[in-house]
Design a protein around this motif. Structure first.
Motif, mmCIF file in Angstrom:
data_model
loop_
_atom_site.group_PDB
_atom_site.id
_atom_site.type_symbol
_atom_site.label_atom_id
_atom_site.label_comp_id
_atom_site.label_asym_id
_atom_site.label_seq_id
_atom_site.Cartn_x
_atom_site.Cartn_y
_atom_site.Cartn_z
ATOM 1 N N VAL A 5 0.773 -1.297 -0.098
ATOM 2 C CA VAL A 5 0.056 -0.155 0.144
ATOM 3 C C VAL A 5 0.938 1.274 0.147
ATOM 4 O O VAL A 5 1.953 0.972 0.604
ATOM 5 C CB VAL A 5 -0.849 0.021 1.169
ATOM 6 N N GLN A 11 5.811 3.247 -0.328
ATOM 7 C CA GLN A 11 5.051 2.172 -0.390
ATOM 8 C C GLN A 11 5.499 1.127 0.847
ATOM 9 O O GLN A 11 6.696 1.343 1.073
ATOM 10 C CB GLN A 11 5.284 1.349 -1.458
ATOM 11 N N VAL A 38 -4.005 0.610 -2.611
ATOM 12 C CA VAL A 38 -3.435 -0.867 -2.555
ATOM 13 C C VAL A 38 -3.165 -1.440 -3.693
ATOM 14 O O VAL A 38 -4.013 -1.328 -4.822
ATOM 15 C CB VAL A 38 -4.320 -1.779 -1.786
ATOM 16 N N ASN A 53 -4.030 0.150 -9.066
ATOM 17 C CA ASN A 53 -4.526 -0.215 -7.676
ATOM 18 C C ASN A 53 -5.677 -1.128 -8.044
ATOM 19 O O ASN A 53 -6.194 -1.575 -8.730
ATOM 20 C CB ASN A 53 -5.226 1.241 -7.079
#
Length: 103
Positions: A5, A11, A38, A53
């Motif tokens: 994420v 990240q 995410v 994502n």
């Protein structure tokens, strides 16, 4: 189960129950925060990779505390010129605990 994420521009690989330090967030200690950027989830059902994502995935976390990192000293010098400059920096961090990973 784990997920990758983006939190505050960086990240992280996170799991439920994990405590991590992230760059300072605008939330008070005890507040709940959620992140929806995410990039990858992996668990018993398999691995899901987002483009960029994963749709419908989210991370729920709780802010534990705001802390300062270690001091970094920056020292510049030019020999025989009389030039010396000393500077320092302490990064502001937020400690969060990952509560849930939803897919």
């Amino acid at each position: 189960m784990f997920a990758i994420v983006t939190i505050a521009g960086q990240q992280f690989k996170v799991e439920e129950g994990q405590e991590i330090f992230v760059h300072r967030l605008e939330a008070k200690a005890g507040d709940s925060v959620s992140f929806d950027t995410v990039h990858l989830t992996s668990g018993d059902a398999g691995t899901t990779v987002g483009t960029p994502n994963v749709s419908g995935a989210g991370i729920g976390a709780t802010v534990i505390d705001h802390v300062k990192g270690d001091k970094v000293v920056i020292f510049k010098k030019k020999r025989r010129k009389g030039y010396r400059k000393k500077n320092g920096h302490r990064q502001q961090f937020t400690k969060i605990k990952i509560d849930s990973i939803t897919v």
